[in-house]
Design an enzyme around this catalytic site. Structure first.
Site, mmCIF file in Angstrom:
data_model
loop_
_atom_site.group_PDB
_atom_site.id
_atom_site.type_symbol
_atom_site.label_atom_id
_atom_site.label_comp_id
_atom_site.label_asym_id
_atom_site.label_seq_id
_atom_site.Cartn_x
_atom_site.Cartn_y
_atom_site.Cartn_z
ATOM 1 N N GLY A 283 33.101 34.616 46.425
ATOM 2 C CA GLY A 283 32.003 34.422 45.493
ATOM 3 C C GLY A 283 32.327 34.653 44.033
ATOM 4 O O GLY A 283 31.418 34.845 43.236
ATOM 5 N N GLY A 284 33.596 34.636 43.659
ATOM 6 C CA GLY A 284 33.950 34.844 42.264
ATOM 7 C C GLY A 284 33.550 33.674 41.386
ATOM 8 O O GLY A 284 33.288 32.568 41.872
ATOM 9 N N ASN B 131 36.197 34.602 53.471
ATOM 10 C CA ASN B 131 36.700 35.648 52.589
ATOM 11 C C ASN B 131 35.556 36.163 51.724
ATOM 12 O O ASN B 131 34.818 35.377 51.134
ATOM 13 C CB ASN B 131 37.834 35.083 51.725
ATOM 14 C CG ASN B 131 38.291 36.018 50.623
ATOM 15 O OD1 ASN B 131 38.399 35.646 49.470
ATOM 16 N ND2 ASN B 131 38.583 37.249 50.977
ATOM 17 N N HIS C 225 42.799 41.371 47.227
ATOM 18 C CA HIS C 225 41.637 40.728 47.848
ATOM 19 C C HIS C 225 41.908 39.285 48.279
ATOM 20 O O HIS C 225 41.139 38.728 49.050
ATOM 21 C CB HIS C 225 40.482 40.766 46.838
ATOM 22 C CG HIS C 225 39.141 40.448 47.410
ATOM 23 N ND1 HIS C 225 38.621 41.075 48.514
ATOM 24 C CD2 HIS C 225 38.193 39.546 47.006
ATOM 25 C CE1 HIS C 225 37.423 40.593 48.772
ATOM 26 N NE2 HIS C 225 37.136 39.659 47.882
#
Length: 287
Positions: free
Chosen positions: A37-38, A109, A265
């Protein structure tokens, strides 16, 4: 075959919520891959480097989740009525139904990991195999929140708006060794983050996230996951920290965990070859 040789088929799929952008490549068992969700994230941008290996074994389906990439943007009213995870699960199941996809492998992810967990909980008969990389919602951290990586995400569109410098800072928080990712990566991700409708959505999304006090507590119902599950985690993840994985190991019936040292991450980037080998082997044995 190189990444540049691969041209996923991209199309729009209509749902009752709005259009979902989907990219597809390869043949074989279906593998749905959900991005994080970046700022500036999308299905292809998050996984394009993995397509040469995975498309040899699977029909890879890369949706852009609501609010991201080429998909529709949930409104403030949408986000008040339901969480982003609930919205995403509804939209993705509708999109998969429209594509004629009934049973599939599922990989997610971070934010996409939360959607993957919720999909596997709500319709376990449809998910043949599940791969989760530091997933939101299923994680119960022992340390303080928001984490360093979460703070960088919240900060990106605030305090003066997006910039390449802030994107470089965001990437540094996502990975163990930012020197792996040069100025070209920073610039590409920065440019992808500048879409005005995405920025407006991100402000609504962050406000709703704060109002709901974080992600949906999917960890409460981890026992409802019936799919064989592979957890992939960077030991040095500063966004969804490894300590939070313990509840998943205890509550998911058929589960295994692989931890990567010197990795943050973005396992699919930082440990690309190992990621592809583990995913193909684990899901291949289930197909």
């Amino acid at each position: 075959m190189t990444v540049t040789d691969l041209q996923p088929k991209q199309h729009q799929v209509m749902t009752s919520l709005g259009e979902i952008a989907v990219a597809e490549i390869g043949e074989g068992p279906v593998l749905v891959m959900l991005h994080g969700g970046g700022p500036g994230a999308s299905g292809v941008s998050n996984y394009h480097q993995n397509l040469p290996a995975l498309s040899e074994r699977f029909r890879v389906v890369l949706p852009d989740q609501p609010g991201f990439g080429g998909s529709y943007r949930p409104t403030e009213a949408d986000l008040e009525a339901r969480s982003i995870t609930e919205i995403t699960v509804d939209a993705l199941f509708q999109a998969l139904d429209a594509l004629g996809i009934d049973r599939f492998h599922l990989l997610g992810n971070s934010l996409g990991g939360a959607a993957a967990i919720a999909m596997a909980q709500s319709r376990p008969e449809r998910v043949a195999g599940l791969v989760l990389m530091a997933p939101g919602g299923g994680w119960l951290p022992f340390g303080p929140t928001p984490t360093e990586g979460q703070k960088e995400m919240f900060r990106y569109y605030n305090a003066g708006g997006p910039s390449e410098k802030k994107m470089a800072g965001f990437i540094r928080a996502m990975v163990f060794d930012h020197k792996q990712f040069g100025e070209d990566v920073v610039k590409a991700r920065y440019e992808a983050s500048l879409d005005e409708s995405h920025i407006a959505f991100y402000h609504r999304y962050n406000a709703a996230f704060a109002k709901r006090h974080g992600m949906d507590p999917l960890w409460r119902d981890l026992h409802e996951i019936k799919s064989p599950t592979l957890l992939l985690w960077g030991r040095d993840d500063r966004t969804i920290t490894l300590d939070g994985a313990q509840i998943m190991l205890k509550q998911i019936r058929d589960v295994q965990l692989h931890v990567f040292g010197d990795c943050g991450h973005w396992v699919q980037l930082e440990r690309q070859r190992d990621f592809e080998r583990l995913v193909a082997g684990f899901l291949g044995d289930l197909s």
